[in-house]
Structures are given as structure tokens and as C-alpha cells.
Scaffold this motif. Sequence first.
Motif, PDB file in Angstrom:
ATOM      1  N   PHE A  99       0.811  -1.150  -0.056  1.00  9.62           N
ATOM      2  CA  PHE A  99      -0.034  -0.023   0.084  1.00  9.62           C
ATOM      3  C   PHE A  99       0.864   1.055  -0.040  1.00  9.62           C
ATOM      4  O   PHE A  99       1.297   1.689   1.162  1.00  9.62           O
ATOM      5  CB  PHE A  99      -0.893   0.002   1.311  1.00  9.62           C
ATOM      6  N   THR A 100       0.964   1.835  -1.053  1.00  3.62           N
ATOM      7  CA  THR A 100       1.621   3.174  -1.102  1.00  3.62           C
ATOM      8  C   THR A 100       0.318   4.144  -1.487  1.00  3.62           C
ATOM      9  O   THR A 100      -0.662   3.634  -1.988  1.00  3.62           O
ATOM     10  CB  THR A 100       2.658   3.437  -2.394  1.00  3.62           C
ATOM     11  N   SER A 101       0.652   5.553  -1.228  1.00  6.94           N
ATOM     12  CA  SER A 101      -0.573   6.460  -1.459  1.00  6.94           C
ATOM     13  C   SER A 101      -1.127   6.136  -2.868  1.00  6.94           C
ATOM     14  O   SER A 101      -2.363   6.063  -2.933  1.00  6.94           O
ATOM     15  CB  SER A 101      -0.272   7.702  -1.208  1.00  6.94           C
ATOM     16  N   LEU A 102      -0.520   6.216  -4.174  1.00  2.46           N
ATOM     17  CA  LEU A 102      -1.188   6.232  -5.223  1.00  2.46           C
ATOM     18  C   LEU A 102      -1.696   4.868  -5.474  1.00  2.46           C
ATOM     19  O   LEU A 102      -2.718   4.894  -6.389  1.00  2.46           O
ATOM     20  CB  LEU A 102      -0.277   6.960  -6.433  1.00  2.46           C
ATOM     21  N   LEU A 103      -1.087   3.953  -5.092  1.00  2.00           N
ATOM     22  CA  LEU A 103      -1.491   2.520  -5.462  1.00  2.00           C
ATOM     23  C   LEU A 103      -2.867   2.301  -4.791  1.00  2.00           C
ATOM     24  O   LEU A 103      -3.902   1.747  -5.483  1.00  2.00           O
ATOM     25  CB  LEU A 103      -0.417   1.431  -5.207  1.00  2.00           C
ATOM     26  N   THR A 104      -2.964   2.875  -3.379  1.00  4.38           N
ATOM     27  CA  THR A 104      -4.250   2.607  -2.682  1.00  4.38           C
ATOM     28  C   THR A 104      -5.282   3.453  -3.484  1.00  4.38           C
ATOM     29  O   THR A 104      -6.524   2.947  -3.676  1.00  4.38           O
ATOM     30  CB  THR A 104      -4.108   3.287  -1.280  1.00  4.38           C
ATOM     31  N   ALA A 119     -11.236  11.078  -0.088  1.00  2.00           N
ATOM     32  CA  ALA A 119     -10.402  12.157  -0.946  1.00  2.00           C
ATOM     33  C   ALA A 119     -10.776  12.563  -2.316  1.00  2.00           C
ATOM     34  O   ALA A 119     -10.430  13.417  -3.055  1.00  2.00           O
ATOM     35  CB  ALA A 119      -9.093  11.993  -0.522  1.00  2.00           C
ATOM     36  N   LYS A 120     -11.616  11.466  -2.736  1.00  2.00           N
ATOM     37  CA  LYS A 120     -11.653  11.365  -4.301  1.00  2.00           C
ATOM     38  C   LYS A 120     -12.132  12.578  -4.925  1.00  2.00           C
ATOM     39  O   LYS A 120     -11.662  13.051  -5.808  1.00  2.00           O
ATOM     40  CB  LYS A 120     -12.916  10.120  -4.677  1.00  2.00           C
ATOM     41  N   GLU A 121     -13.203  13.355  -4.364  1.00  2.00           N
ATOM     42  CA  GLU A 121     -13.840  14.587  -5.133  1.00  2.00           C
ATOM     43  C   GLU A 121     -13.034  15.848  -4.683  1.00  2.00           C
ATOM     44  O   GLU A 121     -13.132  16.553  -5.439  1.00  2.00           O
ATOM     45  CB  GLU A 121     -15.340  14.655  -4.490  1.00  2.00           C
ATOM     46  N   ALA A 122     -12.312  15.905  -3.486  1.00  2.00           N
ATOM     47  CA  ALA A 122     -11.652  17.068  -3.306  1.00  2.00           C
ATOM     48  C   ALA A 122     -10.444  16.985  -2.385  1.00  2.00           C
ATOM     49  O   ALA A 122     -10.652  16.424  -1.137  1.00  2.00           O
ATOM     50  CB  ALA A 122     -12.678  18.059  -2.521  1.00  2.00           C
ATOM     51  N   VAL A 123      -9.344  17.450  -2.648  1.00  2.00           N
ATOM     52  CA  VAL A 123      -8.188  17.578  -2.045  1.00  2.00           C
ATOM     53  C   VAL A 123      -7.388  19.115  -2.185  1.00  2.00           C
ATOM     54  O   VAL A 123      -7.849  19.592  -3.354  1.00  2.00           O
ATOM     55  CB  VAL A 123      -7.086  16.305  -2.212  1.00  2.00           C
ATOM     56  N   LEU A 124      -6.765  19.221  -1.345  1.00  2.00           N
ATOM     57  CA  LEU A 124      -6.095  20.549  -1.385  1.00  2.00           C
ATOM     58  C   LEU A 124      -4.874  20.250  -2.524  1.00  2.00           C
ATOM     59  O   LEU A 124      -4.087  19.364  -2.226  1.00  2.00           O
ATOM     60  CB  LEU A 124      -5.517  21.318  -0.076  1.00  2.00           C
ATOM     61  N   VAL A 182      -9.181  20.249  -5.397  1.00  2.00           N
ATOM     62  CA  VAL A 182      -9.317  20.007  -6.745  1.00  2.00           C
ATOM     63  C   VAL A 182      -9.624  18.349  -6.753  1.00  2.00           C
ATOM     64  O   VAL A 182      -9.371  17.702  -5.593  1.00  2.00           O
ATOM     65  CB  VAL A 182      -7.700  20.020  -7.540  1.00  2.00           C
ATOM     66  N   PRO A 183      -9.928  17.626  -7.760  1.00  2.00           N
ATOM     67  CA  PRO A 183     -10.133  16.176  -7.453  1.00  2.00           C
ATOM     68  C   PRO A 183      -8.643  15.417  -7.570  1.00  2.00           C
ATOM     69  O   PRO A 183      -7.663  15.600  -7.655  1.00  2.00           O
ATOM     70  CB  PRO A 183     -10.560  15.771  -9.030  1.00  2.00           C
ATOM     71  N   LEU A 184      -8.861  14.427  -6.459  1.00  2.00           N
ATOM     72  CA  LEU A 184      -7.829  13.575  -6.161  1.00  2.00           C
ATOM     73  C   LEU A 184      -7.002  13.195  -7.484  1.00  2.00           C
ATOM     74  O   LEU A 184      -5.927  13.078  -7.221  1.00  2.00           O
ATOM     75  CB  LEU A 184      -8.066  12.534  -5.397  1.00  2.00           C
ATOM     76  N   SER A 185      -7.653  12.917  -8.505  1.00  2.00           N
ATOM     77  CA  SER A 185      -7.065  12.288  -9.858  1.00  2.00           C
ATOM     78  C   SER A 185      -6.119  13.450 -10.232  1.00  2.00           C
ATOM     79  O   SER A 185      -5.148  13.103 -11.119  1.00  2.00           O
ATOM     80  CB  SER A 185      -8.281  12.160 -10.724  1.00  2.00           C
TER      81      SER A 185
END
Length: 555
Positions: free
Chosen positions: A8-13, A105-110, A210-213
Motif C-alpha cells: 500500500f503506497t498512497s497512489l496505489l491505494t 478524498a476522491k472528490e476534493a483535496v487541497l 481539486v479532484p484527487l485524480s
Amino acid sequence: MKSVSLYFTSLLTTALFFFASAASFAQETITATAWQEDLKFLQQTVHKEYPFLFKKVTAKKFDGEVEKLHAQIPTLEPHEIKVGLTRIVSMFAYGHTQIPFSTLAKEAVLPLNLYHFEDGIYVEGVQKGNEKALGAKLLKIGDTPVEEALKAIRPVVPVENDQYFKAYGLRFLTVPSVLHAQGVISALVETIPLTLEKNGTTFEHTFTSVPLSEVSRDYGFTIPNAQWLSVRDQAVTPLYLKHLNEKFYFFEYLADTKTMYVRQSSVFSDEKESLADFYTRLFEFIDKNEVEKLVYDVRLNGGGNNYNNKALIKGIMARPKINQRGKFFYIIGRNTFSACQNLTNEIENYTEAIIVGEPTAENKNFYGDTRKVTLPNSTINAYLSFAWWQDMAPWEESEWTIPHIAKTMTFNDYVSNQDPVLDAAMNYTETGFILDPMNHLTQLFIAGKYEAVKSAGMQIANDPRYKYYDFQEEFSRAGFRLLNGGDTAAGIFILQSVVDFYPESVGALFNLASAQEQAKQFDGAKKNLQKIIDLEPNTMTGRSAKNKLENLNKQ
């Protein structure tokens, strides 16, 4: 089928657990009763199929928090309920057991990346348009000081230990829904002001979600691109970051020092070269060349398939020219997790490695490997661990592997591409350094060299290279073991030494006073209890000391 400790790394998760928009919509529109049904389903599933997870938290406490959230759900917004469910799963305190970060976090992160350096939390990367904040130290989120914000979000993170929180938990500070649900900000908003400090100037900068993507990071660091900026000088790349997003592993021979440097950032095989082939190539090079030192760097290794570890361990053990003290160095850090914790355990058990860096993010013995549990109404996925990995003795309760030599990065180290951790390995000399301080002190004590115990203990307790050793706790346990074993004088000596090493610690004073009371040394106990009361009259320890002292005075 082989069981593995999951990686589990952040982006893999994030990549594995994105939800479809239809499922997200369903989560926003279900009724309070349906949310409560999901919560009860989770509770019942845990009790029926995963009761073994009640290891760090009791079933009673877990059920109490479930009932508390159940009662609150009718008054909560959907994002607050999601955060509440995440808190419930995170109570087990095993990093694999979680509701994934992307659920919240999908919809919104700083649009920033934070990193916890030795000297504070800094803005390590930003999305363009926020350049002013790049490289600034974080002081506040909204009106909340950063230390309070960290305490507030911590229950949402599946915190296995403090290192896990640094590596994988800090990103929760960038999620508005978490910040609101945990009381860091007063309302759920898209724009959040941060108070920052840069070049001696304190200022406020407002970030818009912004979106997490859109986030560009991996291994905890920003990946610069057309939209994202890193504070690090990109003109030079230190070895631990070299080929980071191109290869899972690589080695480089440093001819001037006859050192083989290896960075392995996964225990999965790279599609370009399997781990087995990589190990074969590595050891063939070592055998054919003049290699006097091996530095093996897994500080960014979040795990993979721990069945891949065996070839490396066997290869090192078969080469005594490098498998000896002072020749083999193993670098660990806050991202060392899962199958790489298994690897670290094996390195510690079977090799002569000197371990350098920060502690790992995983307990030595831990629950890993998860099964997906989908909540029926919201379709939220929880991942619950089922496999107990025990590389150490069953009574081994170590929360992490600690390095023999502690070393971390400052913000300026990172920006300027310095690597003090690698430098500590490269510049190590045997002179005056004690690799196993507790064993050293134990041997001095057994030999009756009590003054040497005090002298060496004081030196070790104040040496920053040992900063992750909890000497106060270890010494205190040793003292009570001696006391309870009938050696009163030795037990009191050790506990008095702890007070000498840590004169401001009310915990050390309380332990000594309790031991003196047990040994019927009432005058000494009263004196030390009064010291505690003078130092901290209004804390729990101070109140306990006051009660003890009052009881002793009545005798």
C-alpha cells in the motif's frame, strides 16, 4: 495460492479503490437508517469473521464507538458519516486494515503535498498557481494550529505507529471532508486558508480544492510535471530518488569507495526485470568486482510479495565478505511497510547488517493481507486483515524496527539533494559506537560495574543517534523485573538511574516512588511523590501522586 503482505503506497491505494460515480451518488442519497444498517453490518462482520483483530483495541471499546456513531448518524452529513466509518475501521491500528484514503478524498483535496521533515511539516509540492506556498512551513490550517490538526485527524488514519502516520497519514490534512468532520475547520468548504512561514515571514495562502485524480505524487514526494512543482532542486537526483518512477529497483557501483548501493522500492517484480533476475545480476556483480561495502536502501519500500525475500537473504548470507559488521548497511524509513517489514525482520534475524535511518511504518509482528467487505447500502469498501505475520517471537510487541543509527532529513537537506541517511552509512566507523545499547548496559550491570552503567546510560540517553530507543521504558521494565524477582537493591538502582537520566520525567519519578513503596522505602517514596506534585500538580500523574502520598501519610 501464496499469501502476501499487500503493498500500500498512497497512489496505489488510490488507483485500486476509486469508486464509480454511480456508487458515489448512491452514498450521498441513502437514508440515515441505511447508513446505520451499514454500520451494524460492519460491526457484525467484524465480530463474526474477524474477532482476532481485537488485539490493540477491545471489543468493548469498538462496540462503544459503533453505538456512539450509530446515534449520531441522523444528525450527520454524508461526508461526516464516511469519516466516522473510517474512524471505526482505523481503531484496529493495523495499516492494511482500512477504508481507503480515496473513499474520503476522491472528490476534493487541497492541491499541495506535505512532508514531515525533521524540522517540521513543509509544503513539498504544489499545483501551479500556488507557487507562493512552495517550500513554506505549515503553521495552521484555518484557525487550527498544525499540531492540533494532526491530533484531530489521527483517529481517521489506520495508524500502526507514528511512522505510519508520517508516511501515509499526513495526506489526510489535505482533505476538506476530513478536516471538517474532525473539527479542524468549521464548515465544509472548497477553499481553505493555510498559515505558512517562509524566509522568516508568516503569511496566509488560500488553496482551492481539486479532484484527487489531479494530484501528482508517489512515495510521498511530488512528481513534477506540466501542472505540479516540487521544491527540490531537480538539477541533481540523489541516489534514493534515482529512477524512482522508472524502476522498482536498481544498483550502482560507487567505485571511489568500492561501495555497492542498491535501492529497492518494492517487493513486487518489475515488469522489465523480475526480482529473482535482479538479485542474480546483483550478486554476480558483487562476486566479480571489488565490493567492500553494501548499502541496501528500502526506506521507500511499501511492500509486495514477501515470498520474493528469500533469494536476497540467502544471497547475502552466502557472501561473508559483505555480510559482516561494518560492511553491510540496511537503510529503513517511514515508508518501509508490509512485505518489506518481513524483509527487514529477516535482515535483522539472519544478517550482520547495521540498520540506519528512521523506524519502519509496520509492527514487527502484524496483521496483513486483507479481504474486501462491501457495505450493502453505501457500497463503501472496507479492507479487513486476516493473516497474522509473525517473524519474531510471539511475545515480541515491538511497534516497529528501530535503526541502530538514527538519521533523518531536514527540509534543507531535501531541497539541496543532500542525503544524511546515506552519509551516516558511508561514514560509519566502529570507534566509540555501541550498536546494541541495551545489551551493552546489561552486560555492564551483570559484571557489577554500576558506575559504568550510569555513565554509559547517561551518554546513550543523550545521543541523537539513539533517539528512537525508548530507554526510559526499557530501563524501567528492567528495574521492575529485578524488583519483582526479589533483587530489591538492583531494581531500585536501575529505577533511580532512570530518574538521573531523565530528571524532568514525572513518569520516571512515579516508577521510582512506586518501587520504593513496594520495597517499604517510604521516606524515599514520599520525597519523590512530592517532587511529582511540585512539577505537575494538575495532571493525572500529579493527582495520582497526591493520592499515593496521602495514603502513605496515613500509615
